[in-house]
Enzyme design. Structure first.
Site, PDB file in Angstrom:
ATOM      1  N   HIS A   1      30.640  35.814  47.724  1.00 41.45           N
ATOM      2  CA  HIS A   1      29.928  35.675  46.458  1.00 41.45           C
ATOM      3  C   HIS A   1      28.425  35.493  46.674  1.00 41.45           C
ATOM      4  O   HIS A   1      27.696  35.218  45.731  1.00 41.45           O
ATOM      5  CB  HIS A   1      30.462  34.483  45.657  1.00 41.45           C
ATOM      6  CG  HIS A   1      31.840  34.684  45.117  1.00 41.45           C
ATOM      7  ND1 HIS A   1      32.951  34.839  45.913  1.00 41.45           N
ATOM      8  CD2 HIS A   1      32.289  34.750  43.833  1.00 41.45           C
ATOM      9  CE1 HIS A   1      34.026  34.977  45.144  1.00 41.45           C
ATOM     10  NE2 HIS A   1      33.650  34.931  43.880  1.00 41.45           N
TER      11      HIS A   1
ATOM     12  N   GLU B   1      36.219  48.132  40.526  1.00 38.76           N
ATOM     13  CA  GLU B   1      34.790  48.397  40.712  1.00 38.76           C
ATOM     14  C   GLU B   1      34.474  49.885  40.814  1.00 38.76           C
ATOM     15  O   GLU B   1      33.512  50.368  40.209  1.00 38.76           O
ATOM     16  CB  GLU B   1      34.249  47.653  41.937  1.00 38.76           C
ATOM     17  CG  GLU B   1      34.080  46.147  41.724  1.00 38.76           C
ATOM     18  CD  GLU B   1      35.386  45.369  41.880  1.00 38.76           C
ATOM     19  OE1 GLU B   1      36.392  45.975  42.319  1.00 38.76           O
ATOM     20  OE2 GLU B   1      35.410  44.170  41.567  1.00 38.76           O
TER      21      GLU B   1
END
Lengths: 359, 325
Positions: B129, B60
């Site tokens: 999530h 990321e």
């Protein structure tokens, strides 16, 4: 014997600490024109004198906390002199040697250390980014800029400057990994000065060198004597060639030493032995050895040396005057350049500062 | 005009942008051959190739860090973080660099960068999530933050974000990715960043919501309409900058405000909106501004996510409180 082992450990070396050339160094020396040979000396001298003057300015309260580079002049000047105008440079806060070689005026470098963001107006077309303060975060930027260059079919390469401490950060790995996977025209230039503030390299890394880490990303890692301007320059030239030829990234580890403190707020006596510092300052100094080489090659006289040092001091004096004469930015300057078009709430905060009351 | 889900509308926006401007690159984990884990980038890799739609390493900080470098180098990167809960490794790149590049370089190196991230709960996903940490980014000067709730707005806002010369965090509410279809125009159009959308007109109370909370606000309004209470629903769409005038105008009319967000309450955007209303519409208020939010707990595993996320029952109760105050 011990010395031989040490020389080997230090990697690519052309100019020995005593200022004599190795056989390989002699061959490289012949290929370099006199003007460049003199520029190495001139910029290293300028970087050192500017650095020393900056520490005095800090002590006098005329600039803020300063990160000195003395001892690392060869690594910075040698690498920067191999770059071209179109290349992207992502430096840290200790790279004023690199900045000046690339054309950043001294007065603007000083403005940065005066806490003046509005000083950041590098000459047009200079692809030099401001110092990256958070460690290693500029490495992915260099990989990205190199990627843009590759996607756009440009010739330019990108260079990230960083220290040995940065190799412990995740961004070092992520940037090297992207660069390896996409074969990006980027050079990761590490000045390994042995310490991240106080923590020695042995506490950063279980591998004895930075260079060998490149193997994990499938590109070359070159270890070079970072106090040998000729070797640094040559290593950088090769890496740039590789990048421009589409052969991908290179990691360069320039082994060096900062003679002084991490910043003007640091005391290196707390973590380094006097003996160690003396060895580097007296025996391995990059400028001293290069001056000795130029003298023995008949390219520099004592008078010329004195003359150039005077010239440096004049230029630095002028830069200090210019920086200090720079008109103060109005406080509302902090509202400029947050967005291309100011947003309403920010405009209101600006008016609030100006005393017009709230909307 | 074709009817599209939000997933299809975002796909269409990316496709239109890739076609129009050779500087646009779509990058992220699984966005290429696989078409994204939600199929948002479906077909783009086949159509535009490996240099425009790029499968990156699982990295990321590397994605956002190299996207910053790409933007500096003249590209227009649209980087995907697979779920908002995975953006934290890149947080330093966003906060220390993306948000500050324009200021730091005095406009010499602006940063036209879009970071897309699916966010919020409601789809029974694993831990991390379902985060809605928009306030972290709203609180970071130099970033714009948007969160559409409809397919039309998703496409228009994404194109506006790509066109914007500054970094934009583009949050996609997963819960409404496929729940409804809407007519979405072909080609390029923009929904301006910084403008709220009046979802429905009302007289008695203003409900402020964004992302997947907008349909909850609408259902609440439906429920109260039967009892003769008229709710005005405003979809913020843009979380920074906030369309303050639209909010203030509405609250001055209704005199009451209920703010709904999925994010935890403390330090959430609801507090900021409450302060805004106090500052600019205090004398028009008939009742205290009320918040319906996620609780100050790590987003629970999905067995308890319905208890965590604001629903019609909780929002209705808040409406009752402000009406009866």
């Amino acid at each position: 014997m011990l010395q031989q082992v040490e020389e080997k450990r230090i990697g690519l070396s052309y100019v020995r600490p005593d200022g004599t050339l190795t056989d390989e160094g002699r061959a490289v020396w012949r290929r370099i024109d006199d003007e460049k040979k003199m520029l190495f000396y001139r910029w290293m001298t300028m970087a050192r004198l500017f650095d020393r003057r900056s520490i005095i300015l800090q002590r006098q309260g005329r600039i803020g906390t300063f990160a000195p580079l003395e001892g690392q002049e060869a690594a910075q000047v040698g690498s920067a002199m191999a770059l071209s105008k179109e290349d992207w440079i992502f430096p840290t806060y200790r790279e004023h040697g690199v900045q000046m070689v690339l054309g950043m005026p001294l007065n603007l470098i000083l403005l940065y250390w005066m806490g003046r963001v509005e000083g950041w107006r590098p000459p047009e077309l200079l692809r030099l980014l401001p110092p990256s303060v958070p460690i290693a975060t500029q490495l992915p930027h260099a990989a990205g800029a190199a990627w843009a260059s590759k996607l756009r079919g440009e010739r330019s390469v990108a260079v990230a400057y960083f220290g040995d401490g940065a190799t412990s950060e995740g961004d070092f790995h992520e940037a090297c990994n992207f660069a390896g996977v996409f074969r990006l025209p980027v050079i990761f230039f590490c000045q390994n000065n042995g310490y991240a503030i106080s923590v020695p390299f042995s506490r950063q890394s279980a591998t004895p060198t930075v260079a060998e880490k490149a193997a994990a990303y499938a590109f070359p890692g070159i270890r070079v004597d970072g106090n040998d301007v000729l070797a640094v320059y040559e290593a950088m030239v090769r890496a740039i060639e590789r990048a421009r030829n589409g052969e991908g990234p290179t990691l360069i580890e320039a082994v060096t030493y900062r003679h002084g403190a991490h910043t003007t707020a640091d005391d290196p006596a707390r973590y380094r032995s006097e003996e160690e510092a003396r060895e580097w300052v007296q025996r391995r100094d990059p400028l001293k050895r290069y001056r000795a080489l130029l003298r023995s090659e008949g390219l520099l006289t004592e008078a010329e040396e004195r003359e150039w040092e005077e010239e440096c001091r004049r230029r630095i004096d002028r830069a200090v005057k210019e920086a200090e004469a720079e008109k103060a930015a109005p406080p509302t300057h902090m509202f400029d350049h947050v967005f291309a078009t100011p947003v309403a709430s920010l405009q209101r905060q600006r008016r609030e500062w100006e005393g017009d009351g709230r909307a | 005009m074709p009817e599209r889900t939000m997933v299809q509308a975002i796909n269409d926006a990316l496709s239109v942008a890739l076609e129009k401007d050779p500087r646009v690159v779509v990058m992220g984990e699984d966005v290429g051959k696989n078409g994204g884990v939600f199929r948002v980038t479906e077909g783009l890799w086949h159509r535009f190739g490996d240099d425009r739609v790029i499968d990156t390493p699982l990295s990321e900080s590397g994605i956002i860090g190299t996207a910053i470098g790409l933007a500096v180098g003249g590209m227009l990167p649209v980087a995907e973080i697979q779920f908002m809960g995975f953006i934290y490794p890149a947080f330093e790149q966003v906060v220390s660099h993306a948000a500050r590049f324009r200021t730091r370089t005095q406009g010499t190196f602006p940063l036209p960068l879009v970071i897309r991230a699916p966010y919020g709960g409601g789809i029974r996903a694993p831990e991390l999530h379902s985060d809605s940490t928009e306030a972290l980014f709203v609180h970071t000067p130099g970033l714009k933050v948007v969160a559409p709730s409809t397919p039309y707005d998703a496409k228009g806002l994404l194109l506006a974000s790509i066109q914007d010369p500054d970094p934009v965090i583009f949050l996609e509410p997963m819960k409404v990715y496929r729940t409804h279809r809407q007519e979405v125009p072909e080609g390029w159009y923009e929904v301006p960043i910084g403008r709220a959308r009046k979802v429905r007109e009302g007289e008695d109370v203003t409900i402020l919501a964004w992302g997947a909370m907008v349909p909850v606000a609408e259902k609440t309004a439906d429920a109260w309409a039967k009892d003769g209470v008229s709710c005005e629903v405003i979809d913020l769409r843009s979380l920074y900058p906030i369309d303050e005038d639209a909010i203030i105008e509405s609250v001055k009319k209704t005199g009451r405000a209920v703010i709904v967000h999925e994010a935890p309450r403390t330090g959430g955007l609801g507090g900021e909106l409450t302060a805004l209303i106090n500052e600019r519409a205090f004398l028009w208020l008939e009742a205290p501004v009320t918040r319906v939010t996620g609780y100050d707990v790590p987003v629970p595993y999905f067995a308890l996510e319905d208890a965590f996320r604001p629903d019609v029952r909780r929002v209705s109760e808040a409406v009752r409180q402000v009406i009866n105050f």
